[in-house]
Design a protein around this motif. Structure first.
Motif, mmCIF file in Angstrom:
data_model
loop_
_atom_site.group_PDB
_atom_site.id
_atom_site.type_symbol
_atom_site.label_atom_id
_atom_site.label_comp_id
_atom_site.label_asym_id
_atom_site.label_seq_id
_atom_site.Cartn_x
_atom_site.Cartn_y
_atom_site.Cartn_z
ATOM 1 N N VAL A 137 0.864 -1.178 0.000
ATOM 2 C CA VAL A 137 0.000 0.000 0.000
ATOM 3 C C VAL A 137 0.903 1.232 0.000
ATOM 4 O O VAL A 137 1.596 1.503 0.988
ATOM 5 C CB VAL A 137 -0.936 0.013 1.224
ATOM 6 C CG1 VAL A 137 -1.807 1.264 1.214
ATOM 7 C CG2 VAL A 137 -1.798 -1.249 1.248
ATOM 8 N N PHE A 138 0.899 1.966 -1.110
ATOM 9 C CA PHE A 138 1.798 3.108 -1.270
ATOM 10 C C PHE A 138 0.997 4.377 -1.527
ATOM 11 O O PHE A 138 -0.056 4.344 -2.169
ATOM 12 C CB PHE A 138 2.761 2.878 -2.443
ATOM 13 C CG PHE A 138 3.976 2.032 -2.100
ATOM 14 C CD1 PHE A 138 3.866 0.920 -1.276
ATOM 15 C CD2 PHE A 138 5.216 2.353 -2.621
ATOM 16 C CE1 PHE A 138 4.968 0.139 -0.966
ATOM 17 C CE2 PHE A 138 6.333 1.586 -2.317
ATOM 18 C CZ PHE A 138 6.217 0.473 -1.494
ATOM 19 N N GLY A 139 1.527 5.507 -1.051
ATOM 20 C CA GLY A 139 0.939 6.805 -1.351
ATOM 21 C C GLY A 139 1.240 7.235 -2.767
ATOM 22 O O GLY A 139 2.163 6.725 -3.421
ATOM 23 N N ALA A 140 0.470 8.223 -3.267
ATOM 24 C CA ALA A 140 0.528 8.569 -4.690
ATOM 25 C C ALA A 140 1.127 9.932 -4.975
ATOM 26 O O ALA A 140 1.188 10.330 -6.133
ATOM 27 C CB ALA A 140 -0.875 8.521 -5.290
ATOM 28 N N ASP A 141 1.570 10.670 -3.972
ATOM 29 C CA ASP A 141 1.935 12.063 -4.253
ATOM 30 C C ASP A 141 3.264 12.471 -3.648
ATOM 31 O O ASP A 141 3.420 13.582 -3.154
ATOM 32 C CB ASP A 141 0.819 13.004 -3.769
ATOM 33 C CG ASP A 141 0.306 12.624 -2.391
ATOM 34 O OD1 ASP A 141 1.073 12.012 -1.626
ATOM 35 O OD2 ASP A 141 -0.852 12.937 -2.091
ATOM 36 N N HIS A 142 4.246 11.561 -3.708
ATOM 37 C CA HIS A 142 5.593 11.864 -3.231
ATOM 38 C C HIS A 142 6.582 11.729 -4.386
ATOM 39 O O HIS A 142 6.367 10.963 -5.321
ATOM 40 C CB HIS A 142 5.990 10.928 -2.094
ATOM 41 C CG HIS A 142 5.037 10.977 -0.934
ATOM 42 N ND1 HIS A 142 4.537 9.851 -0.323
ATOM 43 C CD2 HIS A 142 4.473 12.034 -0.300
ATOM 44 C CE1 HIS A 142 3.721 10.201 0.655
ATOM 45 N NE2 HIS A 142 3.658 11.521 0.676
ATOM 46 N N VAL A 143 7.672 12.470 -4.295
ATOM 47 C CA VAL A 143 8.712 12.449 -5.326
ATOM 48 C C VAL A 143 9.918 11.710 -4.765
ATOM 49 O O VAL A 143 10.542 12.171 -3.788
ATOM 50 C CB VAL A 143 9.097 13.880 -5.741
ATOM 51 C CG1 VAL A 143 10.245 13.859 -6.746
ATOM 52 C CG2 VAL A 143 7.884 14.612 -6.336
ATOM 53 N N TYR A 144 10.261 10.585 -5.370
ATOM 54 C CA TYR A 144 11.367 9.775 -4.864
ATOM 55 C C TYR A 144 11.603 8.598 -5.807
ATOM 56 O O TYR A 144 10.799 8.329 -6.697
ATOM 57 C CB TYR A 144 11.039 9.243 -3.462
ATOM 58 C CG TYR A 144 9.899 8.240 -3.422
ATOM 59 C CD1 TYR A 144 10.125 6.913 -3.074
ATOM 60 C CD2 TYR A 144 8.591 8.612 -3.741
ATOM 61 C CE1 TYR A 144 9.080 5.993 -3.031
ATOM 62 C CE2 TYR A 144 7.546 7.706 -3.701
ATOM 63 C CZ TYR A 144 7.804 6.394 -3.346
ATOM 64 O OH TYR A 144 6.781 5.492 -3.313
#
Length: 406
Positions: free
Chosen positions: A123-130
């Motif tokens: 389950v991962f978030g959708a709005d990070h830069v990496y």
């Protein structure tokens, strides 16, 4: 994962993104343009796909049309092999209501889990830069036997109120406490001015996740959120462990961009993350061909620089026409900078036009903004405050197609 345990990817992409207004006035936060040609959701999807997680559901809710369209037109996997990336809008399977929180979003989408019958769920978030290789986190989870593994990154203790904070036990991996946005958490042993912040990325053993969200649904006092409800519950039961993001190594990374992760949920953070991209030795390097970030190619011609057109320390996307001067800026496809125009330290989205002799400084302009000849943005602070959105850090933001007076 081929030849190993089956893993279903679930990307939580339903947030409103109020702190990114006006960029989120007409779209979900994961659909916001980043780095010229990308959408924010492309970063998490690229990480999962590069890491061989090839069956992914993207849960959407608010203003999801552009996000749904981007996912369906860009992220086409091999149906022959049974792989897919699919947007899943709020289905209201449990009654006529929207998602109450991220845990409730998964609860209302359990049909996806029942259909796939995976061993594990990422389950991962959708709005990070990496960039992140999820296989390394998965391997730690497999070996540990934990119910959930949460990815953490060290941040200054002063910033703790913006994150879910993980307090590791003495063994360094088991989670002792999980605090949602605390104001005064304990520092880390040996580094009292730092804490572990949750990155919003979790790996669950499937039964653990399903049992937890079903139990949470029966709690009328719960906020039904992954960080606010599920992680504290599993931590109390001794089922949670920490994955230190600093241990993650991605092919092609540099010493400078190893461990880079940014939550770009505010205008200031969004702007600063763009400034990380543009130097000769960028803090975050988009040009890593061994771990690419994928997006829709667009089909536009190469950028064109006319006689007096100059761009330095900048990213210039296909379809741009540069007749003026651009410095320390990021230009999305189709941007036009006319003769005598000056753009400094700015982020311009698709099809922005800056007219002859106009000046744009320290601004984020959403798509289709037309800056008239001779107009100024970022020159007169008092006027900018009256006309536009200005962040705490002084970033000026214009929404999609917003009019710019002379």
């Amino acid at each position: 994962m081929r030849g190993g345990p089956s893993v279903l990817g679930i990307v939580l992409a339903g947030g409103e993104g109020k702190r990114l207004m006006p960029l989120t006035a007409d779209r979900a936060k994961p659909a916001v343009t980043f780095g010229g040609t990308y959408r924010l959701v492309d970063f998490v999807l690229s990480n999962l796909v590069n890491g061989d997680i090839l069956r992914i559901c993207v849960l959407t809710q608010y203003k999801s049309h552009s996000l749904d369209r981007h996912v369906t037109t860009t992220w086409r996997m091999s149906s022959l092999l049974g792989n897919y990336v699919t947007p899943v809008p709020a289905q209201q399977r449990l009654g006529p209501r929207w998602y109450l929180g991220s845990a409730d979003a998964i609860l209302q989408s359990l049909n996806l889990v029942h259909d796939e019958q995976p061993d594990y769920i990422a389950v991962f978030g959708a709005d990070h830069v990496y960039r992140m290789d999820p296989r390394q986190m998965l391997n730690q989870h497999f070996e540990s036997g934990a119910g959930v593994t949460v990815a953490g990154i060290k941040v200054p203790r002063a910033d703790a109120a913006s994150f879910g904070i993980i307090t590791p036990a003495r063994d360094g991996t088991r989670v002792d406490r999980f605090l949602e946005k605390p104001t005064d958490p304990p520092g880390l042993p040996g580094s009292p001015h730092e804490v572990f912040a949750s990155m919003g990325n979790y790996v669950f053993t499937t039964k653990t996740l399903v049992d937890a969200i079903q139990q949470d649904a029966e709690d009328d006092n719960s906020v039904h959120d992954m960080g606010g409800s599920i992680l504290p519950m599993l931590t109390e039961r001794g089922l949670a462990q920490l994955y230190d993001f600093d241990d993650n190594h991605v092919p092609g990374e540099t010493a400078r961009d190893h461990g880079y992760w940014r939550d770009v949920g505010s205008l200031d953070a969004y702007y600063e993350a763009h400034m990380d991209l543009i130097s000769d030795q960028p803090v975050f390097n988009l040009d890593n061909r061994r771990w690419p970030i994928y997006t829709h190619p667009g089909g536009l011609p190469p950028a064109k620089f006319c006689a007096a057109g100059i761009a330095s320390e900048s990213i210039v996307s296909p379809g741009c026409v540069i007749r003026g001067q651009v410095t320390r800026s990021v230009l999305s496809p189709g941007v036009t900078i006319e003769d005598g125009a000056v753009v400094q330290g700015s982020v311009l989205h698709d099809n922005v036009r800056v007219g002859r002799g106009a000046v744009v400084r320290g601004a984020v302009l959403d798509k289709n903004v037309d800056v008239p000849p001779g107009a100024t943005i970022g020159v007169n602070p008092e006027r900018d405050e009256e006309l536009y959105t200005v962040s705490k850090g002084g970033v000026i933001a214009l929404g999609k197609g917003q009019a710019v007076p002379m």
